[in-house]
Design an enzyme around this catalytic site. Sequence first.
Site, PDB file in Angstrom:
ATOM      1  N   HIS B 131      38.437 -29.460 -47.641  1.00  0.00           N
ATOM      2  CA  HIS B 131      39.019 -30.640 -48.297  1.00  0.00           C
ATOM      3  C   HIS B 131      39.275 -30.341 -49.767  1.00  0.00           C
ATOM      4  O   HIS B 131      38.570 -29.530 -50.384  1.00  0.00           O
ATOM      5  CB  HIS B 131      38.121 -31.868 -48.129  1.00  0.00           C
ATOM      6  CG  HIS B 131      36.787 -31.783 -48.816  1.00  0.00           C
ATOM      7  ND1 HIS B 131      36.605 -32.196 -50.120  1.00  0.00           N
ATOM      8  CD2 HIS B 131      35.578 -31.338 -48.388  1.00  0.00           C
ATOM      9  CE1 HIS B 131      35.320 -32.019 -50.454  1.00  0.00           C
ATOM     10  NE2 HIS B 131      34.680 -31.491 -49.422  1.00  0.00           N
ATOM     11  N   ASP B 133      39.903 -32.947 -52.070  1.00  0.00           N
ATOM     12  CA  ASP B 133      39.538 -34.058 -52.946  1.00  0.00           C
ATOM     13  C   ASP B 133      38.148 -33.784 -53.517  1.00  0.00           C
ATOM     14  O   ASP B 133      37.415 -32.934 -53.002  1.00  0.00           O
ATOM     15  CB  ASP B 133      39.545 -35.381 -52.182  1.00  0.00           C
ATOM     16  CG  ASP B 133      38.594 -35.380 -50.997  1.00  0.00           C
ATOM     17  OD1 ASP B 133      38.578 -34.383 -50.243  1.00  0.00           O
ATOM     18  OD2 ASP B 133      37.842 -36.367 -50.826  1.00  0.00           O
ATOM     19  N   ASP B 164      32.775 -27.536 -54.186  1.00  0.00           N
ATOM     20  CA  ASP B 164      32.926 -28.598 -53.176  1.00  0.00           C
ATOM     21  C   ASP B 164      34.280 -29.254 -53.309  1.00  0.00           C
ATOM     22  O   ASP B 164      34.423 -30.244 -53.971  1.00  0.00           O
ATOM     23  CB  ASP B 164      31.791 -29.621 -53.359  1.00  0.00           C
ATOM     24  CG  ASP B 164      31.836 -30.747 -52.334  1.00  0.00           C
ATOM     25  OD1 ASP B 164      32.528 -30.589 -51.319  1.00  0.00           O
ATOM     26  OD2 ASP B 164      31.196 -31.784 -52.570  1.00  0.00           O
ATOM     27  N   GLU B 198      37.870 -36.550 -47.991  1.00  0.00           N
ATOM     28  CA  GLU B 198      36.535 -36.299 -47.464  1.00  0.00           C
ATOM     29  C   GLU B 198      35.469 -37.091 -48.208  1.00  0.00           C
ATOM     30  O   GLU B 198      34.586 -37.687 -47.606  1.00  0.00           O
ATOM     31  CB  GLU B 198      36.217 -34.795 -47.524  1.00  0.00           C
ATOM     32  CG  GLU B 198      35.033 -34.365 -46.645  1.00  0.00           C
ATOM     33  CD  GLU B 198      33.686 -34.420 -47.342  1.00  0.00           C
ATOM     34  OE1 GLU B 198      32.660 -34.320 -46.641  1.00  0.00           O
ATOM     35  OE2 GLU B 198      33.622 -34.561 -48.582  1.00  0.00           O
ATOM     36  N   ASP B 227      31.730 -26.127 -46.112  1.00  0.00           N
ATOM     37  CA  ASP B 227      31.584 -27.286 -47.012  1.00  0.00           C
ATOM     38  C   ASP B 227      30.112 -27.616 -47.263  1.00  0.00           C
ATOM     39  O   ASP B 227      29.751 -28.758 -47.474  1.00  0.00           O
ATOM     40  CB  ASP B 227      32.319 -28.493 -46.392  1.00  0.00           C
ATOM     41  CG  ASP B 227      32.470 -29.633 -47.375  1.00  0.00           C
ATOM     42  OD1 ASP B 227      32.390 -29.389 -48.590  1.00  0.00           O
ATOM     43  OD2 ASP B 227      32.658 -30.777 -46.926  1.00  0.00           O
ATOM     44  N   THR B 362      10.316 -66.845 -59.106  1.00  0.00           N
ATOM     45  CA  THR B 362       9.348 -67.325 -58.113  1.00  0.00           C
ATOM     46  C   THR B 362      10.082 -67.874 -56.897  1.00  0.00           C
ATOM     47  O   THR B 362       9.923 -69.025 -56.517  1.00  0.00           O
ATOM     48  CB  THR B 362       8.437 -68.405 -58.717  1.00  0.00           C
ATOM     49  OG1 THR B 362       9.263 -69.413 -59.289  1.00  0.00           O
ATOM     50  CG2 THR B 362       7.531 -67.832 -59.772  1.00  0.00           C
ATOM     51  N   ARG B 375      16.935 -40.235 -38.933  1.00  0.00           N
ATOM     52  CA  ARG B 375      17.700 -38.990 -38.796  1.00  0.00           C
ATOM     53  C   ARG B 375      17.440 -38.442 -37.398  1.00  0.00           C
ATOM     54  O   ARG B 375      16.288 -38.258 -37.012  1.00  0.00           O
ATOM     55  CB  ARG B 375      17.254 -37.995 -39.861  1.00  0.00           C
ATOM     56  CG  ARG B 375      17.598 -38.427 -41.277  1.00  0.00           C
ATOM     57  CD  ARG B 375      19.048 -38.158 -41.595  1.00  0.00           C
ATOM     58  NE  ARG B 375      19.458 -38.874 -42.804  1.00  0.00           N
ATOM     59  CZ  ARG B 375      20.707 -38.862 -43.254  1.00  0.00           C
ATOM     60  NH1 ARG B 375      21.662 -38.214 -42.608  1.00  0.00           N
ATOM     61  NH2 ARG B 375      21.021 -39.518 -44.333  1.00  0.00           N
ATOM     62  N   SER B 449      23.755 -35.701 -42.155  1.00  0.00           N
ATOM     63  CA  SER B 449      24.798 -35.708 -41.146  1.00  0.00           C
ATOM     64  C   SER B 449      26.087 -35.225 -41.790  1.00  0.00           C
ATOM     65  O   SER B 449      26.456 -35.700 -42.856  1.00  0.00           O
ATOM     66  CB  SER B 449      25.007 -37.129 -40.630  1.00  0.00           C
ATOM     67  OG  SER B 449      23.769 -37.657 -40.256  1.00  0.00           O
ATOM     68  N   HIS B 477      28.546 -32.612 -56.154  1.00  0.00           N
ATOM     69  CA  HIS B 477      28.408 -34.056 -56.432  1.00  0.00           C
ATOM     70  C   HIS B 477      27.717 -34.342 -57.767  1.00  0.00           C
ATOM     71  O   HIS B 477      27.621 -35.491 -58.161  1.00  0.00           O
ATOM     72  CB  HIS B 477      27.656 -34.805 -55.319  1.00  0.00           C
ATOM     73  CG  HIS B 477      28.395 -34.882 -54.020  1.00  0.00           C
ATOM     74  ND1 HIS B 477      28.213 -35.899 -53.120  1.00  0.00           N
ATOM     75  CD2 HIS B 477      29.340 -34.064 -53.482  1.00  0.00           C
ATOM     76  CE1 HIS B 477      28.982 -35.697 -52.061  1.00  0.00           C
ATOM     77  NE2 HIS B 477      29.680 -34.591 -52.263  1.00  0.00           N
TER      78      HIS B 477
END
Lengths: 506, 506
Positions: B131, B133, B164, B198, B227, B362, B375, B449, B477
């Site tokens: 990817h 992006d 990435d 992605e 990736d 409260t 997971r 995942s 990231h």
Amino acid sequence: MDPKLRRMASSFVALLLLLEQGMFSSFPPPSGPLDRVFQYIDLHQDEFVQTLKEWVAVESDSVQPVPRFRQELFRMMAMAADKLQRLGAGVDSVDLGSQQLPDGQSLPIPPVILAQLGNDPKKTTVCFYGHLDVQSAQQDDGWLTDPYTLTEVDGKLYGRGATDNKGPVLAWINAVSTFRALEQDLPVNIKFILEGMEEAGSVALEELIRKEKDRFFSSVDYLVISDNLWLSRKKPALTYGTRGNSYFMVEVKCRDQDLHSGTFGGILNEPMADLVALLGSLVDSSGHILIPGIYDQVAPITEEEKKMYEAIDLDLEQYQNSSQVEKFLFDTKEEILMHLWRYPSLSIHGIEGAFDEPGIKTVIPGRVTGKFSIRLVPHMNMSVVEKQVKQHLEDVFSKRNSSNQMAISMVVGVQPWIANINDTQYLAAKRAIRTVFGTEPDMIQDGSSIPIAKIFQDIIQKSVMMLPLGAVDDGEHSQNEKINRWNYIEGSKLFAAFFLEMAKLH
Amino acid sequence: MDPKLRRMASSFVALLLLLEQGMFSSFPPPSGPLDRVFQYIDLHQDEFVQTLKEWVAVESDSVQPVPRFRQELFRMMAMAADKLQRLGAGVDSVDLGSQQLPDGQSLPIPPVILAQLGNDPKKTTVCFYGHLDVQSAQQDDGWLTDPYTLTEVDGKLYGRGATDNKGPVLAWINAVSTFRALEQDLPVNIKFILEGMEEAGSVALEELIRKEKDRFFSSVDYLVISDNLWLSRKKPALTYGTRGNSYFMVEVKCRDQDLHSGTFGGILNEPMADLVALLGSLVDSSGHILIPGIYDQVAPITEEEKKMYEAIDLDLEQYQNSSQVEKFLFDTKEEILMHLWRYPSLSIHGIEGAFDEPGIKTVIPGRVTGKFSIRLVPHMNMSVVEKQVKQHLEDVFSKRNSSNQMAISMVVGVQPWIANINDTQYLAAKRAIRTVFGTEPDMIQDGSSIPIAKIFQDIIQKSVMMLPLGAVDDGEHSQNEKINRWNYIEGSKLFAAFFLEMAKLH
């Protein structure tokens, strides 16, 4: 009253209760010096409503910290000072300086009014506390009428502040002004303490009360607050206690940053798992608090107390319907009220630092803070409760053998307040209620903390009474807040009758 | 390789590992047709870095749905299409229409590139997914250099998308272009599927793959994804599995509005108490999931698997330090990796609807939703897990005898993905890694995942392999994302060697 008359009275009250709204006359018919007072109030009720309308028209919102509303608050306090001066009161508008907001802005605090009518050492001195600020209101929040235009529909006077707390403050003033207009001697010395920041946490008030303890308050014998509601739509009440509150925060920390559950799920003590276990150890599904020792100091129930609970007028079905709660933990009026007023309760409010937004996020929060509080009742001691909570959480946490760090703090503590219901002013108020409404009051407490009662009790160390005027459905803090014309006018009579009863009992 | 040579190689690799950064030559020295390929890549490495610089300069941010970034995404896809066309590829830029955002705005989706080089029925066809992006990046987020200006410091190429996933996509293209430049026949037929969404959830991609199953993908024998990252800074890896995920929401409701703990505390089943009990029943303090039956389907561990875990290069101390986690639940590399990759884990993410802000309130939240996910690992079945979770929560809730309503839903389900590591392409990749890096790869999985692997496996029903190029510290990231020049260049060689090995094994 002889038994026959009492029976008649009861029937009449029952009849009145059947009427949904409307104008009610005082019952039984007044006699003696109250005759003229009650007649005067009935005859001048439109004037009293008009004054309430003028006061409601002032947008004295203390919740929104903006200059426009602060100006309205200053105008409101000035109007009240002027009103009291016209009645002959000595009025001191105490400047409280200004308030620093979290954003750095500084706003002036509206003055507190300290007023005095009469200074006769032979008379009892009663001091009335009230506030003239209101919660925020905008018509498009769901108001059926303009919140700042007092509007009467079917005997209900709708407007922001009508019941909380401008109406009750004016009812007290109406009672005084009636004696003045009739040129009757005031039966008691009367003082007022009126603030303009109650809805914003009574900024600077406690400090002022401490300062004035040996000056303004030195001659005060009794303190009266009319800032809550009846438990019923029709039956008056006297409030003799409020629960306190201990607010806790428990933080569990793995690290400052969050983690990803794909990258770290399975190899960590996750802070949320620890926190959920800690919070889950506090209270069982029957509402019973599981912290060892927490019930040790709760006052045992007495026979007299039981009877008081039995006598209370509570339509359980209606209460349940209006609460929109499917089922309560208890089935009887007595159990429900006792668990709201005289037993502690523990509520879990939420968690800061976890994922709280809509949608999905596969985060392992790195640092989370659980928030819960315990409503305190006599004779629980705040610092004992603090120790018990900390010890319990430390025990639970240590059994988990977690590598995370836990920190517990009690961030707010308010002691419960309880009055002696055999104090003179409670007896006087009961008699006045009997005179005006022809019934015994519900003797009630409030499950919430109302700090001002406890502050007066602790600092001034004189009897404090809460004498509400508004009906249970008045909707304080809500849209379409109202006070019934009947409550407002009969409440003005009640205060006048109370002055006379206080003088008699002195 | 004979044992003597292997020992020499090991020493040499150890020496290389001691050098913090810098230029590395391929090891062992290439022979045969790879000679010229590797030399060409070494000699042209500055050109390859320059192309990466041009691609990084495109702000192809798919996370922020604004027209400016969408234009950049279209420009990025066009640049890639042009690049592939210049290499002689047949390129199809597939229009995916537009995307409706929650705020009503409509934005065009960047096209997916389907490209093909070679169509020889006697050759294997390998399809590469990547990817173009990127995640959002702004220099004042903490970048030391402009994120969209590829900047080399000590052999590290800093820039958003460097690892990435622009670097790996270009490494694949570099390998192809080297064969082309040397006028060598491509050993395999090569296809590309490159997307631009992605980081925003691969909008519309799965549908396209389904559509193209019997067209573009009909001739594909193997699918390769690059990736993800190595587990180490220096040792290559092959990824053969990812965990799946079942995301659950459990709502407990008393009523839609919140309640006040003073007014209702003590007489209600509070939704937070129920929810905390439900969430507290899911996992114990050792990370063991308490849902009955949940481990029944987890694949038993084999001796072969154990050996694979033992062979993995993981510096536990460094891993722990870089994670800033005080202590893990397990002490050995094998246990930690197995609990991240081949055992299920349960994480509690948070609660929606409770009090989540700083400070004090409260409130008794009227309706709260707990969020947690499991997971999944082979051979857990998502719908069995769903049933087990629901049954367990219903059992726990029913024992509480609460008057609240509970609702459970599984909102996301992603099956785990596991490949057969004895498939041809895994064997070919291992040989290529040995040729380029002189070492066996770490055979790793990913605890998160990565849906695309499972989607390819399910729809195309061909072998899928994840062949990462980047080092563990590349910071995908994050701020200061980078790819090492060494990884980028040796990675380009790796792909070239992989093509040749695939041809040999065919």
